[in-house]
Design a protein around this motif. Structure first.
Motif, PDB file in Angstrom:
ATOM      1  N   LYS A 135      49.909  55.724 -40.522  1.00 38.32           N
ATOM      2  CA  LYS A 135      49.801  55.908 -39.061  1.00 38.32           C
ATOM      3  C   LYS A 135      49.174  54.694 -38.371  1.00 38.32           C
ATOM      4  O   LYS A 135      49.631  54.253 -37.317  1.00 38.32           O
ATOM      5  CB  LYS A 135      48.988  57.165 -38.732  1.00 38.32           C
ATOM      6  N   GLU A 136      48.112  54.157 -38.971  1.00 40.60           N
ATOM      7  CA  GLU A 136      47.403  53.018 -38.366  1.00 40.60           C
ATOM      8  C   GLU A 136      48.309  51.788 -38.268  1.00 40.60           C
ATOM      9  O   GLU A 136      48.381  51.136 -37.226  1.00 40.60           O
ATOM     10  CB  GLU A 136      46.155  52.703 -39.204  1.00 40.60           C
ATOM     11  N   CYS A 137      49.016  51.499 -39.344  1.00 41.91           N
ATOM     12  CA  CYS A 137      49.901  50.333 -39.354  1.00 41.91           C
ATOM     13  C   CYS A 137      51.152  50.558 -38.504  1.00 41.91           C
ATOM     14  O   CYS A 137      51.645  49.629 -37.862  1.00 41.91           O
ATOM     15  CB  CYS A 137      50.269  49.966 -40.789  1.00 41.91           C
ATOM     16  N   GLU A 138      51.648  51.792 -38.483  1.00 40.91           N
ATOM     17  CA  GLU A 138      52.783  52.116 -37.623  1.00 40.91           C
ATOM     18  C   GLU A 138      52.407  51.901 -36.154  1.00 40.91           C
ATOM     19  O   GLU A 138      53.186  51.340 -35.379  1.00 40.91           O
ATOM     20  CB  GLU A 138      53.232  53.558 -37.848  1.00 40.91           C
ATOM     21  N   HIS A 139      51.193  52.320 -35.796  1.00 39.34           N
ATOM     22  CA  HIS A 139      50.719  52.107 -34.423  1.00 39.34           C
ATOM     23  C   HIS A 139      50.712  50.615 -34.085  1.00 39.34           C
ATOM     24  O   HIS A 139      51.148  50.211 -33.008  1.00 39.34           O
ATOM     25  CB  HIS A 139      49.321  52.699 -34.246  1.00 39.34           C
ATOM     26  N   LEU A 167      54.348  49.336 -33.564  1.00 44.73           N
ATOM     27  CA  LEU A 167      54.893  49.786 -32.278  1.00 44.73           C
ATOM     28  C   LEU A 167      54.209  49.079 -31.111  1.00 44.73           C
ATOM     29  O   LEU A 167      54.855  48.724 -30.120  1.00 44.73           O
ATOM     30  CB  LEU A 167      54.768  51.308 -32.151  1.00 44.73           C
ATOM     31  N   TYR A 168      52.916  48.834 -31.250  1.00 48.37           N
ATOM     32  CA  TYR A 168      52.159  48.108 -30.226  1.00 48.37           C
ATOM     33  C   TYR A 168      52.677  46.663 -30.122  1.00 48.37           C
ATOM     34  O   TYR A 168      52.911  46.155 -29.021  1.00 48.37           O
ATOM     35  CB  TYR A 168      50.673  48.130 -30.588  1.00 48.37           C
ATOM     36  N   GLU A 211      43.235  45.555 -31.131  1.00 43.39           N
ATOM     37  CA  GLU A 211      44.534  45.332 -31.762  1.00 43.39           C
ATOM     38  C   GLU A 211      44.692  43.882 -32.200  1.00 43.39           C
ATOM     39  O   GLU A 211      45.278  43.603 -33.235  1.00 43.39           O
ATOM     40  CB  GLU A 211      45.683  45.727 -30.825  1.00 43.39           C
TER      41      GLU A 211
END
Length: 116
Positions: free
Chosen positions: A54-58, A61-62, A90
Motif C-alpha cells: 500500500k505504501e509503495c503503491e501510494h 500513484l502520487y 513524499e
C-alpha cells in the motif's frame, strides 16, 4: 514533455519503486495491478504493471499524478527542478527509494557484466 518522455519517466519510477518494495517490504501484503497511462487527458493505450504494498503503491500513484501535472515543457530532473511539486514527506520517501533502488540496479548491471 512528450507522451514518449512521460511513458519513459513513469516506467522508470515504477521500476525503481518495485525494486525498493521487493527488497524492503517483501513480507507485506501486496496488490497486483495495472496503472493505465494517461497524459494530458489522453489515454496512451499503455499500462504499467506493478505488485506493490500500500505504501509503495501510494508513492507510485502520487508520482504519476505529479508527472502528469508537471508544468515544464522540457522536464528537468526533479532534484534540480526550481519548483519542486512533491510534498516534503513524499519527496523524502522518493529520494530514499531512488537511492536504494539505484544501488541495487547498479550492482545487478555490474553482476551481469561479470556473468558473461
Amino acid at each position: 514533455m512528450t507522451e514518449q518522455k512521460f511513458t519513459e519517466q513513469i516506467s522508470t519510477v515504477a521500476k525503481f519503486i518495485q525494486i525498493y518494495c521487493d527488497n524492503n517490504h517483501a513480507k507485506a501484503q501486496k496488490s497486483n495491478a495495472n496503472l493505465e497511462l494517461i497524459y494530458k487527458n489522453t489515454s496512451l493505450n499503455q499500462s504499467v504493471n506493478y505488485n506493490l504494498c500500500k505504501e509503495c503503491e501510494h508513492l507510485l500513484l502520487y508520482a504519476n499524478e505529479r508527472l502528469q501535472n508537471c508544468p515544464h515543457d522540457e522536464k528537468p530532473k526533479c532534484r534540480k527542478c526550481p519548483h519542486i511539486c512533491y510534498e516534503k514527506s513524499e519527496l523524502k520517501f522518493m529520494v530514499k527509494v531512488m537511492r536504494s533502488s539505484g544501488i541495487k540496479l547498479g550492482l545487478s548491471k555490474i553482476k551481469s557484466l561479470f556473468q558473461r
